[in-house]
Write a protein that holds these residues in place. Structure first.
Motif, PDB file in Angstrom:
ATOM      1  N   THR A 197       0.835  -1.203   0.000  1.00  0.00           N
ATOM      2  CA  THR A 197       0.000   0.000   0.000  1.00  0.00           C
ATOM      3  C   THR A 197       0.863   1.243   0.000  1.00  0.00           C
ATOM      4  O   THR A 197       0.600   2.215  -0.729  1.00  0.00           O
ATOM      5  CB  THR A 197      -0.923   0.000   1.227  1.00  0.00           C
ATOM      6  N   LEU A 198       1.934   1.209   0.832  1.00  0.00           N
ATOM      7  CA  LEU A 198       2.845   2.349   0.883  1.00  0.00           C
ATOM      8  C   LEU A 198       3.562   2.541  -0.451  1.00  0.00           C
ATOM      9  O   LEU A 198       3.721   3.673  -0.922  1.00  0.00           O
ATOM     10  CB  LEU A 198       3.863   2.147   2.005  1.00  0.00           C
ATOM     11  N   GLU A 199       3.979   1.417  -1.063  1.00  0.00           N
ATOM     12  CA  GLU A 199       4.633   1.507  -2.365  1.00  0.00           C
ATOM     13  C   GLU A 199       3.683   2.109  -3.401  1.00  0.00           C
ATOM     14  O   GLU A 199       4.095   2.922  -4.235  1.00  0.00           O
ATOM     15  CB  GLU A 199       5.082   0.119  -2.826  1.00  0.00           C
ATOM     16  N   LYS A 200       2.420   1.695  -3.314  1.00  0.00           N
ATOM     17  CA  LYS A 200       1.432   2.233  -4.243  1.00  0.00           C
ATOM     18  C   LYS A 200       1.258   3.727  -4.032  1.00  0.00           C
ATOM     19  O   LYS A 200       1.181   4.503  -4.993  1.00  0.00           O
ATOM     20  CB  LYS A 200       0.103   1.505  -4.041  1.00  0.00           C
ATOM     21  N   GLN A 201       1.217   4.125  -2.736  1.00  0.00           N
ATOM     22  CA  GLN A 201       1.084   5.552  -2.437  1.00  0.00           C
ATOM     23  C   GLN A 201       2.311   6.319  -2.898  1.00  0.00           C
ATOM     24  O   GLN A 201       2.198   7.404  -3.485  1.00  0.00           O
ATOM     25  CB  GLN A 201       0.870   5.749  -0.938  1.00  0.00           C
ATOM     26  N   LEU A 202       3.511   5.748  -2.615  1.00  0.00           N
ATOM     27  CA  LEU A 202       4.740   6.422  -3.025  1.00  0.00           C
ATOM     28  C   LEU A 202       4.837   6.497  -4.540  1.00  0.00           C
ATOM     29  O   LEU A 202       5.293   7.508  -5.091  1.00  0.00           O
ATOM     30  CB  LEU A 202       5.959   5.691  -2.457  1.00  0.00           C
ATOM     31  N   ASN A 203       4.421   5.415  -5.205  1.00  0.00           N
ATOM     32  CA  ASN A 203       4.433   5.421  -6.664  1.00  0.00           C
ATOM     33  C   ASN A 203       3.477   6.476  -7.208  1.00  0.00           C
ATOM     34  O   ASN A 203       3.777   7.171  -8.182  1.00  0.00           O
ATOM     35  CB  ASN A 203       4.058   4.038  -7.192  1.00  0.00           C
ATOM     36  N   TYR A 204       2.319   6.584  -6.518  1.00  0.00           N
ATOM     37  CA  TYR A 204       1.356   7.611  -6.934  1.00  0.00           C
ATOM     38  C   TYR A 204       1.943   8.994  -6.723  1.00  0.00           C
ATOM     39  O   TYR A 204       1.865   9.867  -7.592  1.00  0.00           O
ATOM     40  CB  TYR A 204       0.060   7.447  -6.143  1.00  0.00           C
ATOM     41  N   LEU A 205       2.555   9.205  -5.536  1.00  0.00           N
ATOM     42  CA  LEU A 205       3.128  10.514  -5.239  1.00  0.00           C
ATOM     43  C   LEU A 205       4.318  10.821  -6.146  1.00  0.00           C
ATOM     44  O   LEU A 205       4.605  11.991  -6.404  1.00  0.00           O
ATOM     45  CB  LEU A 205       3.567  10.575  -3.771  1.00  0.00           C
ATOM     46  N   ALA A 206       5.000   9.762  -6.596  1.00  0.00           N
ATOM     47  CA  ALA A 206       6.142   9.980  -7.482  1.00  0.00           C
ATOM     48  C   ALA A 206       5.712  10.531  -8.832  1.00  0.00           C
ATOM     49  O   ALA A 206       6.511  11.164  -9.524  1.00  0.00           O
ATOM     50  CB  ALA A 206       6.924   8.679  -7.669  1.00  0.00           C
ATOM     51  N   TYR A 207       4.459  10.280  -9.207  1.00  0.00           N
ATOM     52  CA  TYR A 207       3.975  10.703 -10.516  1.00  0.00           C
ATOM     53  C   TYR A 207       2.779  11.645 -10.441  1.00  0.00           C
ATOM     54  O   TYR A 207       2.226  12.002 -11.481  1.00  0.00           O
ATOM     55  CB  TYR A 207       3.600   9.479 -11.358  1.00  0.00           C
ATOM     56  N   HIS A 208       2.394  12.020  -9.223  1.00  0.00           N
ATOM     57  CA  HIS A 208       1.245  12.918  -9.080  1.00  0.00           C
ATOM     58  C   HIS A 208       1.550  13.999  -8.047  1.00  0.00           C
ATOM     59  O   HIS A 208       2.330  13.783  -7.116  1.00  0.00           O
ATOM     60  CB  HIS A 208      -0.009  12.148  -8.661  1.00  0.00           C
ATOM     61  N   ASP A 209       0.910  15.127  -8.223  1.00  0.00           N
ATOM     62  CA  ASP A 209       1.050  16.224  -7.280  1.00  0.00           C
ATOM     63  C   ASP A 209       0.285  15.898  -6.001  1.00  0.00           C
ATOM     64  O   ASP A 209      -0.873  15.443  -6.054  1.00  0.00           O
ATOM     65  CB  ASP A 209       0.503  17.512  -7.920  1.00  0.00           C
ATOM     66  N   ALA A 210       0.918  16.123  -4.854  1.00  0.00           N
ATOM     67  CA  ALA A 210       0.311  15.744  -3.579  1.00  0.00           C
ATOM     68  C   ALA A 210      -0.939  16.556  -3.276  1.00  0.00           C
ATOM     69  O   ALA A 210      -1.882  16.048  -2.651  1.00  0.00           O
ATOM     70  CB  ALA A 210       1.327  15.905  -2.446  1.00  0.00           C
ATOM     71  N   LEU A 211      -0.983  17.809  -3.699  1.00  0.00           N
ATOM     72  CA  LEU A 211      -2.130  18.668  -3.375  1.00  0.00           C
ATOM     73  C   LEU A 211      -3.306  18.430  -4.306  1.00  0.00           C
ATOM     74  O   LEU A 211      -4.416  18.145  -3.855  1.00  0.00           O
ATOM     75  CB  LEU A 211      -1.703  20.139  -3.437  1.00  0.00           C
ATOM     76  N   THR A 212      -3.076  18.509  -5.612  1.00  0.00           N
ATOM     77  CA  THR A 212      -4.180  18.470  -6.571  1.00  0.00           C
ATOM     78  C   THR A 212      -4.460  17.073  -7.119  1.00  0.00           C
ATOM     79  O   THR A 212      -5.537  16.844  -7.665  1.00  0.00           O
ATOM     80  CB  THR A 212      -3.868  19.401  -7.747  1.00  0.00           C
ATOM     81  N   GLY A 213      -3.499  16.160  -6.969  1.00  0.00           N
ATOM     82  CA  GLY A 213      -3.677  14.835  -7.555  1.00  0.00           C
ATOM     83  C   GLY A 213      -3.404  14.801  -9.047  1.00  0.00           C
ATOM     84  O   GLY A 213      -3.558  13.750  -9.685  1.00  0.00           O
ATOM     85  N   LEU A 214      -2.997  15.925  -9.625  1.00  0.00           N
ATOM     86  CA  LEU A 214      -2.682  15.964 -11.056  1.00  0.00           C
ATOM     87  C   LEU A 214      -1.322  15.316 -11.316  1.00  0.00           C
ATOM     88  O   LEU A 214      -0.494  15.213 -10.412  1.00  0.00           O
ATOM     89  CB  LEU A 214      -2.643  17.415 -11.538  1.00  0.00           C
TER      90      LEU A 214
END
Length: 707
Positions: free
Chosen positions: A265-282
């Motif tokens: 789950t953390l890897e998925k979150q980190l992977n998401y954060l690695a490719y997405h903006d933390a505030l807007t999700g873009l």
């Protein structure tokens, strides 16, 4: 013998019923004679027996005596034998029995004594060896049992689930962690088939690897997706290894599984954060680069164009600083939502950083389509934003580039779009601009200037000019402002407006700013020694110097090297610089104030400073911007603003100085407003050090000797 023959013939005649061969008298006579013979024989036998009995009695008496002696001998022999047997056999046997009882009772600590070297001694030695071996075996067994107990406890208390199956995959043991992880109880698992992989949930390649490892009697390690009893899926880091017997045959399989669901789950979150903006999700820059490559590959096949837009929010810094970061974040979220609503499914909206967004438009047939998208974006952003009973209205500036006309790579397109965006921003308000050839030339010029700027100090191309600051009551020069000039070998004298912003962006302003500060302090100290002790030199300090270095320490070192008193140095800070981070600026300016230097707020009235902050800043002087002075005699608004600033400075017990004074009418108005100090072309343009030293005596009644 004769009688026997006669008797047989009589018996035969009687049997045949013939006449007897003898008459009765002869028969009687023969029988009598036979009886007499028998009697005689009997008597003779009796006599013989009597003699024999006597002899026997004599022999018997002798034999009895002999037997008695023999019995006594045998008794003595038997007693001796018994003693010998007891001492040589029974007593050792008793000791052996005691040794056997000792061993049988498990008392292996007591050694068995050896009393002789005979067979029993050999047996005692064997019993002692047996005892020692049994003691050793028991100690080894106890150690093994202790190790097994430790192993069992370790397995039971392991943070990993451990499963042992037979060669057919039937569970023989599962530990407590398996129960906690899977939700299955041990009693319900034992004897059932354990599936290490679940069809449809493990990729075929992994399945093949597991089966290949099993057939090769090897160990497989990897990640598997399992299912709990309640149906919930969870990830495990598993290893499956075979256990072989002495003959090399696989008898069991051991699987060790560690629940890594949280890590996944953390890897998925980190992977998401690695490719997405933390505030807007873009998508962020990394994902934009990936999407760009995909879009370009598709566009090359279909022959379509690709457009890249950079959007920057106008005056977002003012909203963020005045209303707080939470409000700024809410604005960014709303902008992101509106951009996503406009974008097509094939487009990519990316937050590039701060208040900048990048929109990647795929499958563009004509530039007019890009203009239409930019227009809709501008209109959408301009719509009021309602936040907590507040209604905010912002605008944006957009720069656009087209692939492949304006560049082949993402870096080129971003650079060109950024240049176009700044061109649009320079037009003011909400504007949109395409990248042009002129913009490209400006970009090339900017890059060349950046490279030359980095070497300007080393090549002695920088020079500090000074513009006098005059006391309007006395007409004397009371100070000077240090102004930087760049003598470019090809482009000639370049004004600060053309390169200061570039120096701030590239970081070159830091060494340049320190050099200007030191040159100004040296000149002020030289003039002070030469007879002008009251002259104050004013030096502009960039926001990068406040952000990237300890400005108080830098100024302190410059004063120490030049030996200039702090009171003869005035630091000018622009209003826009002050409002980038007001709280940090208050701390920095307070540190400068403690050094004893003067503080002036430059370009006052052109920014968006709050009067509340102005009261908290430790400024000594306000500087009226030349934008108000240039038409102060023709613009009522500017005249009012100039008068207001002068009055406000007086009420705040602050000095005020006007810059950009070029006419006598402007000077008269400033005197009427109560402004005591000014600088501008009316008095002197910025001049070199030599020209300034020549200018000083003209404004001062006493002409000191300058060294």
């Amino acid at each position: 013998g004769r009688y026997e023959k006669l008797r047989k013939s009589v018996l035969l005649a009687s049997h045949r019923e013939n006449a007897y061969p003898i008459d009765p008298l002869d028969w009687f006579a023969e029988a009598t004679r036979s009886i007499d013979s028998i009697l005689a024989l009997s008597q003779a036998v009796s006599q013989h027996n009597d003699r024999g009995i006597s002899s026997i009695q004599a022999n018997a008496n002798h034999t009895a005596l002999t037997l008695l002696g023999s019995a006594l001998s045998i008794g003595v022999l038997f007693f001796g034998t018994c003693v010998i047997i007891y001492r040589r056999i029974l007593h050792p046997l008793r000791r052996l029995e005691q040794a056997a009882d000792t061993i049988g009772d498990g008392n292996f600590q007591q050694p068995i004594p050896i009393f002789s070297d005979d067979e029993f001694g050999s047996l005692e030695k064997r019993f002692e060896t047996m005892r020692a071996n049994l003691l050793f075996d028991r100690e080894q067994r106890e150690k093994a049992e202790l190790e097994l107990q430790k192993l069992h406890q370790a397995v039971e208390q392991s943070v990993s689930a451990i499963i042992i199956t037979d060669s057919d995959g039937l569970a023989e043991y599962v530990n407590h962690r398996f129960e906690l992880t899977s939700g299955y109880q041990q009693i319900s698992i034992i004897g059932t088939e354990i599936k290490f992989i679940r069809p449809g949930e493990t990729v075929p390649q992994t399945c093949r690897e597991i089966w290949d490892a099993g057939r090769a009697d090897g160990v497989w390690e990897g990640e598997l997706l399992n299912q709990r009893k309640n149906g919930e899926h969870y990830w495990v880091l598993a290893s499956i290894s075979p256990v072989k017997n002495a003959q090399g045959k696989v008898t069991h399989y051991i699987s060790v599984q560690h629940d890594i669901s949280e890590r996944k789950t953390l890897e998925k979150q980190l992977n998401y954060l690695a490719y997405h903006d933390a505030l807007t999700g873009l998508p962020n820059r990394a994902l934009l680069a990936d999407r760009f490559n995909q879009v370009i590959s598709r566009s090359r096949r279909c022959g379509c164009q690709v457009a890249l837009l950079i959007l920057d929010l106008n005056r977002f810094k003012v909203i963020n600083d005045s209303l707080g970061h939470n409000t700024g974040d809410a604005v960014l979220l709303e902008v992101a939502k509106r951009l996503q609503a406009i974008a097509r499914e094939s487009d990519t909206v990316c937050r590039y950083g701060g208040d900048e967004f990048v929109i990647l438009l795929a499958d563009i047939e004509h530039a007019t389509g890009v203009s239409d998208v930019a227009r809709r974006i501008t209109e959408s952003i301009a719509a009021p934003i309602s936040l907590e009973e507040k209604e905010l209205q912002i605008s944006c500036s957009i720069g656009a580039t087209l692939w492949p006309q304006d560049g082949e790579t993402l870096e080129n397109l971003l650079s060109h779009a950024d240049a176009a965006m700044y061109q649009a921003k320079g037009q003011g308000g909400a504007h949109f601009s395409f990248f042009t050839t002129e913009l490209n030339e400006q970009v090339q010029l900017r890059m060349e200037l950046e490279n030359d700027l980095r070497q300007s100090l080393k090549r002695n191309q920088m020079e500090v000019y000074y513009q006098p600051q005059v006391n309007l009551d006395t007409g004397t020069i009371i100070g000077m402002e240090a102004l930087l000039r760049w003598h470019h070998p090809e482009r000639g004298l370049i004004s600060p407006d053309s390169f200061i912003s570039l120096a701030e962006e590239t970081g070159s302003i830091l060494p340049i700013g320190e050099w200007v500060l030191e040159q100004a302090c040296i000149l002020a100290r030289t003039l002070q020694i030469g007879g002008y002790p009251e002259l104050v030199v004013a030096v502009n300090v960039s926001v990068r110097q406040f952000e990237d270095q300890d400005i108080a320490e830098t100024i302190k070192n410059a004063l120490a090297r030049s030996k200039l008193p702090p009171a003869n140095l005035e630091i000018e800070v622009t209003e826009s610089t002050m409002m980038k981070d007001p709280e940090a600026m208050i701390r920095s300016l307070s540190a400068l104030k403690r050094l004893g230097v003067g503080l002036a707020l430059d370009d006052f009235g052109t920014g968006y400073s709050s009067l509340v902050y102005l009261q908290r800043f430790p400024f000594d002087k306000l500087k009226i911007d030349r934008a108000f002075i240039v038409d102060v005699n023709t613009s009522e608004n500017h005249a009012t603003m100039t008068h207001t600033i002068s009055t406000m400075a007086k009420n705040l017990d602050m000095g005020v100085i006007a810059e950009g004074v070029e006419t006598g009418d402007q000077l008269a108005f400033l005197k009427q407003c109560g402004c005591k100090e000014a600088q501008g072309y009316l008095f002197s343009r910025p001049v070199t050090v030599g020209q300034f030293t020549e200018l000083l005596p003209k404004y001062n009644q006493i002409t000191p000797c300058l060294h």
